[in-house]
Write a protein that holds these residues in place. Structure first.
Motif, PDB file in Angstrom:
ATOM      1  N   GLY A   1      29.417 -56.421  -7.708  1.00  0.00           N
ATOM      2  CA  GLY A   1      30.415 -56.061  -8.708  1.00  0.00           C
ATOM      3  C   GLY A   1      30.523 -54.556  -8.935  1.00  0.00           C
ATOM      4  N   LYS A   2      29.854 -53.776  -8.086  1.00  0.00           N
ATOM      5  CA  LYS A   2      29.888 -52.306  -8.240  1.00  0.00           C
ATOM      6  C   LYS A   2      31.006 -51.693  -7.410  1.00  0.00           C
ATOM      7  N   LEU A   3      31.413 -50.485  -7.792  1.00  0.00           N
ATOM      8  CA  LEU A   3      32.400 -49.771  -6.983  1.00  0.00           C
ATOM      9  C   LEU A   3      31.746 -49.321  -5.691  1.00  0.00           C
TER      10      LEU A   3
ATOM     11  N   ASP B   1      47.207 -50.242  -5.635  1.00  0.00           N
ATOM     12  CA  ASP B   1      46.642 -51.275  -6.516  1.00  0.00           C
ATOM     13  C   ASP B   1      45.116 -51.222  -6.366  1.00  0.00           C
ATOM     14  N   GLY B   2      44.431 -50.705  -7.391  1.00  0.00           N
ATOM     15  CA  GLY B   2      42.971 -50.615  -7.316  1.00  0.00           C
ATOM     16  C   GLY B   2      42.478 -49.253  -6.854  1.00  0.00           C
ATOM     17  N   PHE B   3      43.354 -48.297  -6.751  1.00  0.00           N
ATOM     18  CA  PHE B   3      43.031 -46.927  -6.354  1.00  0.00           C
ATOM     19  C   PHE B   3      44.036 -45.981  -7.001  1.00  0.00           C
ATOM     20  N   PRO B   4      43.645 -44.823  -7.537  1.00  0.00           N
ATOM     21  CA  PRO B   4      42.274 -44.354  -7.710  1.00  0.00           C
ATOM     22  C   PRO B   4      41.556 -45.016  -8.885  1.00  0.00           C
ATOM     23  N   ARG B   5      40.249 -45.187  -8.725  1.00  0.00           N
ATOM     24  CA  ARG B   5      39.420 -45.834  -9.739  1.00  0.00           C
ATOM     25  C   ARG B   5      38.391 -44.892 -10.319  1.00  0.00           C
ATOM     26  N   THR B   6      38.276 -43.689  -9.772  1.00  0.00           N
ATOM     27  CA  THR B   6      37.343 -42.685 -10.298  1.00  0.00           C
ATOM     28  C   THR B   6      38.064 -41.335 -10.318  1.00  0.00           C
TER      29      THR B   6
ATOM     30  N   GLY C   1      38.826 -68.680 -13.633  1.00  0.00           N
ATOM     31  CA  GLY C   1      39.813 -69.675 -13.202  1.00  0.00           C
ATOM     32  C   GLY C   1      40.657 -69.252 -12.011  1.00  0.00           C
ATOM     33  N   ARG C   2      40.454 -68.024 -11.519  1.00  0.00           N
ATOM     34  CA  ARG C   2      41.314 -67.539 -10.426  1.00  0.00           C
ATOM     35  C   ARG C   2      40.988 -68.218  -9.104  1.00  0.00           C
ATOM     36  N   ARG C   3      42.026 -68.561  -8.337  1.00  0.00           N
ATOM     37  CA  ARG C   3      41.875 -69.038  -6.960  1.00  0.00           C
ATOM     38  C   ARG C   3      42.948 -68.355  -6.123  1.00  0.00           C
TER      39      ARG C   3
ATOM     40  N   SER D   1      46.375 -52.721  -1.634  1.00  0.00           N
ATOM     41  CA  SER D   1      45.307 -53.141  -2.536  1.00  0.00           C
ATOM     42  C   SER D   1      43.977 -52.784  -1.887  1.00  0.00           C
ATOM     43  N   THR D   2      43.229 -51.878  -2.511  1.00  0.00           N
ATOM     44  CA  THR D   2      41.947 -51.496  -1.900  1.00  0.00           C
ATOM     45  C   THR D   2      40.978 -52.673  -1.901  1.00  0.00           C
ATOM     46  N   GLY D   3      41.047 -53.540  -2.908  1.00  0.00           N
ATOM     47  CA  GLY D   3      40.192 -54.727  -2.919  1.00  0.00           C
ATOM     48  C   GLY D   3      40.485 -55.614  -1.711  1.00  0.00           C
TER      49      GLY D   3
ATOM     50  N   ILE E   1      48.166 -65.680  -5.542  1.00  0.00           N
ATOM     51  CA  ILE E   1      47.125 -65.785  -6.573  1.00  0.00           C
ATOM     52  C   ILE E   1      47.490 -66.888  -7.566  1.00  0.00           C
ATOM     53  N   TYR E   2      46.521 -67.770  -7.837  1.00  0.00           N
ATOM     54  CA  TYR E   2      46.726 -68.832  -8.834  1.00  0.00           C
ATOM     55  C   TYR E   2      45.680 -68.720  -9.932  1.00  0.00           C
ATOM     56  N   HIS E   3      45.908 -69.482 -11.017  1.00  0.00           N
ATOM     57  CA  HIS E   3      44.872 -69.667 -12.030  1.00  0.00           C
ATOM     58  C   HIS E   3      44.892 -71.144 -12.390  1.00  0.00           C
TER      59      HIS E   3
ATOM     60  N   GLY F   1      45.739 -58.488 -14.022  1.00  0.00           N
ATOM     61  CA  GLY F   1      47.023 -58.976 -13.511  1.00  0.00           C
ATOM     62  C   GLY F   1      47.685 -58.046 -12.507  1.00  0.00           C
ATOM     63  N   LYS F   2      46.932 -57.107 -11.957  1.00  0.00           N
ATOM     64  CA  LYS F   2      47.502 -56.141 -11.006  1.00  0.00           C
ATOM     65  C   LYS F   2      48.092 -56.844  -9.784  1.00  0.00           C
ATOM     66  N   GLY F   3      47.299 -57.701  -9.157  1.00  0.00           N
ATOM     67  CA  GLY F   3      47.757 -58.393  -7.948  1.00  0.00           C
ATOM     68  C   GLY F   3      48.976 -59.261  -8.214  1.00  0.00           C
ATOM     69  N   THR F   4      48.954 -59.963  -9.332  1.00  0.00           N
ATOM     70  CA  THR F   4      50.074 -60.832  -9.724  1.00  0.00           C
ATOM     71  C   THR F   4      51.358 -60.013  -9.873  1.00  0.00           C
ATOM     72  N   GLN F   5      51.274 -58.875 -10.551  1.00  0.00           N
ATOM     73  CA  GLN F   5      52.457 -58.039 -10.766  1.00  0.00           C
ATOM     74  C   GLN F   5      52.889 -57.345  -9.474  1.00  0.00           C
TER      75      GLN F   5
ATOM     76  N   ASN G   1      48.607 -58.773 -21.919  1.00  0.00           N
ATOM     77  CA  ASN G   1      48.151 -60.040 -22.499  1.00  0.00           C
ATOM     78  C   ASN G   1      49.344 -60.872 -22.971  1.00  0.00           C
ATOM     79  N   ARG G   2      50.288 -61.042 -22.057  1.00  0.00           N
ATOM     80  CA  ARG G   2      51.480 -61.855 -22.323  1.00  0.00           C
ATOM     81  C   ARG G   2      51.799 -62.612 -21.042  1.00  0.00           C
ATOM     82  N   ALA G   3      52.806 -63.472 -21.082  1.00  0.00           N
ATOM     83  CA  ALA G   3      53.185 -64.229 -19.884  1.00  0.00           C
ATOM     84  C   ALA G   3      53.559 -63.251 -18.763  1.00  0.00           C
TER      85      ALA G   3
ATOM     86  N   VAL H   1      29.429 -56.709 -14.858  1.00  0.00           N
ATOM     87  CA  VAL H   1      29.192 -55.461 -14.120  1.00  0.00           C
ATOM     88  C   VAL H   1      30.525 -54.784 -13.779  1.00  0.00           C
ATOM     89  N   ARG H   2      31.491 -55.581 -13.323  1.00  0.00           N
ATOM     90  CA  ARG H   2      32.798 -55.014 -12.956  1.00  0.00           C
ATOM     91  C   ARG H   2      33.456 -54.349 -14.168  1.00  0.00           C
ATOM     92  N   LEU H   3      33.316 -54.964 -15.334  1.00  0.00           N
ATOM     93  CA  LEU H   3      33.891 -54.380 -16.555  1.00  0.00           C
ATOM     94  C   LEU H   3      33.179 -53.088 -16.941  1.00  0.00           C
TER      95      LEU H   3
HETATM   96  P1  AP5 Z   1      39.715 -55.559  -6.599  1.00  0.00           P
HETATM   97  O1  AP5 Z   1      40.064 -56.605  -5.635  1.00  0.00           O
HETATM   98  O2  AP5 Z   1      40.641 -54.428  -6.821  1.00  0.00           O
HETATM   99  O3  AP5 Z   1      39.372 -56.303  -7.974  1.00  0.00           O
HETATM  100  P2  AP5 Z   1      39.687 -55.949  -9.490  1.00  0.00           P
HETATM  101  O4  AP5 Z   1      40.133 -54.610  -9.864  1.00  0.00           O
HETATM  102  O5  AP5 Z   1      38.479 -56.441 -10.171  1.00  0.00           O
HETATM  103  O6  AP5 Z   1      40.985 -56.712  -9.757  1.00  0.00           O
HETATM  104  P3  AP5 Z   1      41.233 -58.167  -9.483  1.00  0.00           P
HETATM  105  O7  AP5 Z   1      41.695 -58.398  -8.085  1.00  0.00           O
HETATM  106  O8  AP5 Z   1      40.015 -58.941  -9.917  1.00  0.00           O
HETATM  107  O9  AP5 Z   1      42.335 -58.567 -10.536  1.00  0.00           O
HETATM  108  P4  AP5 Z   1      43.883 -58.263 -10.700  1.00  0.00           P
HETATM  109  O10 AP5 Z   1      44.062 -57.225 -11.744  1.00  0.00           O
HETATM  110  O11 AP5 Z   1      44.554 -58.059  -9.386  1.00  0.00           O
HETATM  111  O12 AP5 Z   1      44.321 -59.641 -11.354  1.00  0.00           O
HETATM  112  P5  AP5 Z   1      45.118 -60.907 -10.748  1.00  0.00           P
HETATM  113  O13 AP5 Z   1      46.567 -60.615 -10.656  1.00  0.00           O
HETATM  114  O14 AP5 Z   1      44.439 -61.456  -9.544  1.00  0.00           O
HETATM  115  O15 AP5 Z   1      38.282 -54.920  -6.255  1.00  0.00           O
HETATM  116  C1  AP5 Z   1      37.203 -55.721  -5.882  1.00  0.00           C
HETATM  117  C2  AP5 Z   1      36.010 -54.854  -5.519  1.00  0.00           C
HETATM  118  O16 AP5 Z   1      36.341 -53.984  -4.436  1.00  0.00           O
HETATM  119  C3  AP5 Z   1      35.511 -53.899  -6.621  1.00  0.00           C
HETATM  120  O17 AP5 Z   1      34.613 -54.524  -7.499  1.00  0.00           O
HETATM  121  C4  AP5 Z   1      34.837 -52.803  -5.777  1.00  0.00           C
HETATM  122  O18 AP5 Z   1      33.571 -53.214  -5.326  1.00  0.00           O
HETATM  123  C5  AP5 Z   1      35.747 -52.697  -4.577  1.00  0.00           C
HETATM  124  N1  AP5 Z   1      36.814 -51.681  -4.736  1.00  0.00           N
HETATM  125  C6  AP5 Z   1      38.165 -51.900  -4.731  1.00  0.00           C
HETATM  126  N2  AP5 Z   1      38.823 -50.754  -4.901  1.00  0.00           N
HETATM  127  C7  AP5 Z   1      37.891 -49.770  -5.018  1.00  0.00           C
HETATM  128  C8  AP5 Z   1      37.973 -48.370  -5.225  1.00  0.00           C
HETATM  129  N3  AP5 Z   1      39.151 -47.733  -5.343  1.00  0.00           N
HETATM  130  N4  AP5 Z   1      36.809 -47.670  -5.323  1.00  0.00           N
HETATM  131  C9  AP5 Z   1      35.616 -48.284  -5.202  1.00  0.00           C
HETATM  132  N5  AP5 Z   1      35.478 -49.612  -5.021  1.00  0.00           N
HETATM  133  C10 AP5 Z   1      36.612 -50.351  -4.918  1.00  0.00           C
HETATM  134  O19 AP5 Z   1      44.945 -61.922 -11.978  1.00  0.00           O
HETATM  135  C11 AP5 Z   1      43.685 -62.459 -12.316  1.00  0.00           C
HETATM  136  C12 AP5 Z   1      43.841 -63.940 -12.720  1.00  0.00           C
HETATM  137  O20 AP5 Z   1      44.589 -64.031 -13.935  1.00  0.00           O
HETATM  138  C13 AP5 Z   1      44.597 -64.799 -11.704  1.00  0.00           C
HETATM  139  O21 AP5 Z   1      44.053 -66.075 -11.672  1.00  0.00           O
HETATM  140  C14 AP5 Z   1      46.034 -64.833 -12.243  1.00  0.00           C
HETATM  141  O22 AP5 Z   1      46.706 -66.016 -11.860  1.00  0.00           O
HETATM  142  C15 AP5 Z   1      45.799 -64.753 -13.747  1.00  0.00           C
HETATM  143  N6  AP5 Z   1      46.848 -63.996 -14.437  1.00  0.00           N
HETATM  144  C16 AP5 Z   1      47.486 -62.864 -13.987  1.00  0.00           C
HETATM  145  N7  AP5 Z   1      48.380 -62.436 -14.917  1.00  0.00           N
HETATM  146  C17 AP5 Z   1      48.282 -63.300 -15.961  1.00  0.00           C
HETATM  147  C18 AP5 Z   1      48.946 -63.382 -17.243  1.00  0.00           C
HETATM  148  N8  AP5 Z   1      49.883 -62.473 -17.595  1.00  0.00           N
HETATM  149  N9  AP5 Z   1      48.587 -64.381 -18.066  1.00  0.00           N
HETATM  150  C19 AP5 Z   1      47.638 -65.294 -17.715  1.00  0.00           C
HETATM  151  N10 AP5 Z   1      46.986 -65.272 -16.520  1.00  0.00           N
HETATM  152  C20 AP5 Z   1      47.311 -64.293 -15.660  1.00  0.00           C
END
Ligand code: AP5
Length: 218
Positions: A61-63, A90-95, A128-130, A35-37, A138-140, A17-21, A196-198, A170-172
């Motif tokens: 799905g790798k870093l 958002d998404g940095f630092p990851r290591t 379910g993300r779009r 957002s590095t992603g 960001i939607y779900h 939920g990083k992007g959403t927040q 894990n809440r609204a 792999v991402r996990l």
């Molecule tokens: P990145 O884009 O950062 O992906 P991520 O960390 O996997 O995070 P996400 O964007 O998937 O999710 P999010 O936490 O933002 O969730 P969201 O709000 O969208 O990275 C992608 C790739 O880039 C990496 O795999 C790597 O290869 C590379 N990369 C990026 N940074 C890197 C770095 N620093 N070093 C090396 N490599 C890097 O929510 C997800 C879904 O859930 C949405 O559909 C949303 O609507 C829904 N949702 C959100 N909150 C809730 C809630 N409270 N309840 C129910 N549903 C919800």
């Protein structure tokens, strides 16, 4: 110091939920959202050198390697808007190496927000993300669906190529390998939040945590 803008790091597993927040945080605190992603996906789409290097890792799905991403973030944090408005990473630092590089560059955060969500919930969120390519919103399809009568919007929604059940495994793995080291670098400013809440409930805690960090500084 008390008058300087707030600097925030938000971390958590894929789809925690990083992007959403971040959409909400940047409205409330007027910080620059990095957002590095998103930055890497833009580089891939534009076919830049970084994009070419990053693509195969992201598709699997790798870093991406630390040396590919560290320079980009360092340069970006040097720009005026980050210095005057403050930043939201958002998404940095990851290591551990990325956390060290940030510290070496003299970039200090006021607050490290960690969104805690169990793995089994994350798979459903990913599948379910779009996203709307025009607005970045960001939607779900179940938890946060687009307006049912907006056919144009629904037709243009995109599903990320790494948002499959197979890739999220792999991402996990990548996340679990690195999370302890990253958290360890920010023990004194870390706030763990139950993600894990609204979204609105998560957001309330986040706002309070950022305000508490600001108050402590003052
Ligand atoms: P990145 O884009 O950062 O992906 P991520 O960390 O996997 O995070 P996400 O964007 O998937 O999710 P999010 O936490 O933002 O969730 P969201 O709000 O969208 O990275 C992608 C790739 O880039 C990496 O795999 C790597 O290869 C590379 N990369 C990026 N940074 C890197 C770095 N620093 N070093 C090396 N490599 C890097 O929510 C997800 C879904 O859930 C949405 O559909 C949303 O609507 C829904 N949702 C959100 N909150 C809730 C809630 N409270 N309840 C129910 N549903 C919800």
């Amino acid at each position: 110091s008390a008058g300087s803008p707030v600097n925030i790091i938000i971390a958590g597993a894929p789809a925690s939920g990083k992007g959403t927040q971040c959409e909400i945080i940047k409205e409330e605190f007027s910080v620059v959202h990095l957002s590095t992603g998103d930055m890497l996906r833009a580089a891939v789409a534009a076919g830049t050198d970084v994009g070419v290097k990053a693509k195969e890792y992201m598709d699997g799905g790798k870093l991406v390697p630390d040396e590919v991403i560290i320079g980009i973030i360092r340069d970006r944090l040097e720009e005026d808007d980050c210095k005057t408005q403050g930043w939201l990473l958002d998404g940095f630092p990851r290591t551990a190496a990325q956390a060290e590089a940030l510290a070496e560059a003299g970039c200090t955060a006021d607050c490290f927000l960690f969104l805690d969500v169990p793995d089994e919930i994350l798979v459903e969120r990913v599948v379910g993300r779009r996203t709307d390519p025009e607005t970045g919103k960001i939607y779900h399809m179940t938890f946060s669906p687009p307006p049912a009568d907006d056919e144009e919007l629904i037709a243009r929604l995109e599903h990320r190529s790494d948002d499959t059940e197979e890739k999220v495994v792999v991402r996990l793995e990548q996340f679990h390998t690195n999370v302890a080291a990253v958290k360890g670098s920010y023990e004194d400013i870390m706030v763990s939040i139950d993600g894990n809440r609204a979204p609105a409930d998560v957001s309330k805690d986040i706002t309070e945590s950022i305000n508490a960090a600001l108050a402590k500084r003052a």
